[in-house]
Design an enzyme around this catalytic site. Sequence first.
Site, short mmCIF file in Angstrom:
data_model
loop_
_atom_site.label_atom_id
_atom_site.label_comp_id
_atom_site.label_asym_id
_atom_site.label_seq_id
_atom_site.Cartn_x
_atom_site.Cartn_y
_atom_site.Cartn_z
N CYS A 9 8.99 -30.24 3.20
CA CYS A 9 8.96 -31.56 2.57
C CYS A 9 10.10 -31.66 1.56
O CYS A 9 9.92 -32.16 0.46
CB CYS A 9 7.60 -31.86 1.96
SG CYS A 9 6.97 -30.58 0.86
N PRO B 18 -3.17 -25.19 1.58
CA PRO B 18 -4.64 -25.28 1.52
C PRO B 18 -5.31 -25.81 2.78
O PRO B 18 -6.54 -25.90 2.79
CB PRO B 18 -4.87 -26.24 0.35
CG PRO B 18 -3.68 -27.14 0.36
CD PRO B 18 -2.53 -26.31 0.85
N ASP C 28 2.09 -11.13 3.50
CA ASP C 28 3.39 -11.76 3.39
C ASP C 28 3.82 -12.15 4.80
O ASP C 28 3.95 -11.30 5.67
CB ASP C 28 4.37 -10.73 2.78
CG ASP C 28 5.75 -11.34 2.55
OD1 ASP C 28 6.14 -12.29 3.27
OD2 ASP C 28 6.44 -10.85 1.63
N LYS D 189 -2.74 -29.11 7.46
CA LYS D 189 -2.15 -28.98 8.80
C LYS D 189 -2.96 -28.01 9.65
O LYS D 189 -3.06 -28.18 10.87
CB LYS D 189 -0.70 -28.54 8.69
CG LYS D 189 0.16 -29.57 7.92
CD LYS D 189 1.59 -29.14 7.76
CE LYS D 189 2.35 -30.03 6.80
NZ LYS D 189 2.07 -29.71 5.37
N ASP E 56 -1.95 -16.80 4.61
CA ASP E 56 -1.31 -17.21 3.38
C ASP E 56 -1.22 -16.00 2.48
O ASP E 56 -2.09 -15.12 2.53
CB ASP E 56 -2.07 -18.35 2.69
CG ASP E 56 -1.15 -19.19 1.81
OD1 ASP E 56 -0.62 -20.20 2.29
OD2 ASP E 56 -0.92 -18.79 0.64
#
Lengths: 181, 316
Positions: free
Chosen positions: B244, B108, B156, B111, B129
Amino acid sequence: MTDGDLAENRSHVFERLPATDAERTVGGRPSREAVLAWWDDRFGVPRETFAEHTFWEKGAGKLWAYAGDAPDPADLEALGMVFLRVRQEHWKPTTDAVQRFGRAATRNAIELDGAAARRFVAGEDQELPWDGDWGYLIAVHRPPGREGDRPEPLGVGLYVHGELRSQIPKGRRREIDRAER
Amino acid sequence: MVLERYEPLVEDSEAFRAACERPLPSVVRVNTIKATVERVRRALAAADTDAEAVDWNPRLFRLSTDRPGNTWPYYHGWIYGQEEVSALPALVLDPQPGERVFDPCAAPGSKTTQLAALMDDRGTLVANDNNLGRLSALRSNAERCGVTNLAVTNTDARTFSLKPFGAPKDPPGADGTGSPAGEPFDRALVDVPCSCEGTVRKNPDALEEWSLDHVRGIAGLQRGILERAIQVTREGGTVVYSTCTFAPEENEAVLDAALGATDCRVVPFETPLETRPGVTEWNGETYDEAVRHARRVYPHLNDTGGFFCAKLEVGA
């Protein structure tokens, strides 16, 4: 050339605004010159404010300001920021555009005190005195802690019949916490 | 418990486990497109919000409120809620004003907006995205931050094409310089979708859906995205890969595959955070020695979320 001789706006791609009216090829599309003149006439925002930005139309009357490189036309989802609605009687800047470019405004900017500013960003309409033009104004305030500074733009209000109508889009409205004096 | 599988990788598994159970403080990043650090500091103080500067990054503040969205600095787009450690990869990428930068998994937008600010809102930042709903969140976040150097695509990332940006050599401009729009990128931030184990302090549910099949499946996606990003970055350009998650399958194994399939190398980098090197052995697999240059951030090392970050140089 009349608009009847010009091509129709293709609303699904980005097309760059012509530099001047004489270079128009698409009906109803304002020129860059007309847009710069409008910000200057309406709000006193100097033309240099947009020196690094190109202007594009995608969607009927939706103008975008973009600082990067792109081909013309460009088939993309978004290009920079939606900054102005045209193809309507009164052109209307967006909330995000007046926040980004409206600090330089010298006219048609209405300064709100703390309580009025909070109501404005919550989306409320309010009766307020205003001696200037009716129509779209830039609402500004001096955020707590920055009282000595130039006022900061909040967004766009429509002033008619003694009332300032908040134009903050639903997704941008906020109930600002009252801890802030 | 999922996290137990990583205890062989961390020296102090008790501290690791304890840190994973503590909630994270609310952190915001100053959006330097619209405000200065000093301006935000004073506005937060006026809002009776305690703001503690983060020592390794002066643009981050830990807040005493968990509702920074209801403050003037947020409304004005001067701050953006962002987990502390997730501010690392954009700093490692170090994009410069005027460059062409690619963010293939952008939504969203924490970064992305950080990249735009580091670029001083100049140059071209292509944010992609594959999810249209998440792109709409990205767009509104970017516009609130006053970002105007963003070109947004919805494809993609594994098959991302420079075509919508024009062919590299044409159209030749009237001045003979040609359009730079379709040229390869100077830098790319490949912050891929992952199993998100490192966000467990923020979302205690993050591990509920965990399965090894999911990890293996998403690793394939991550490889495709990283390799495509390397292909559309110019020779000598920089690609940063980040996740992450702690899973080597999604981290070092993905780098190892990219080293084999593309022309790039993993390079060392400095970081102000306490980190550990990438691992070269995991569950019977071994990886290229160069993946040691990647950095692992465990939650107990800096009291942050978990993170993985690698810097690659293209065609060197």
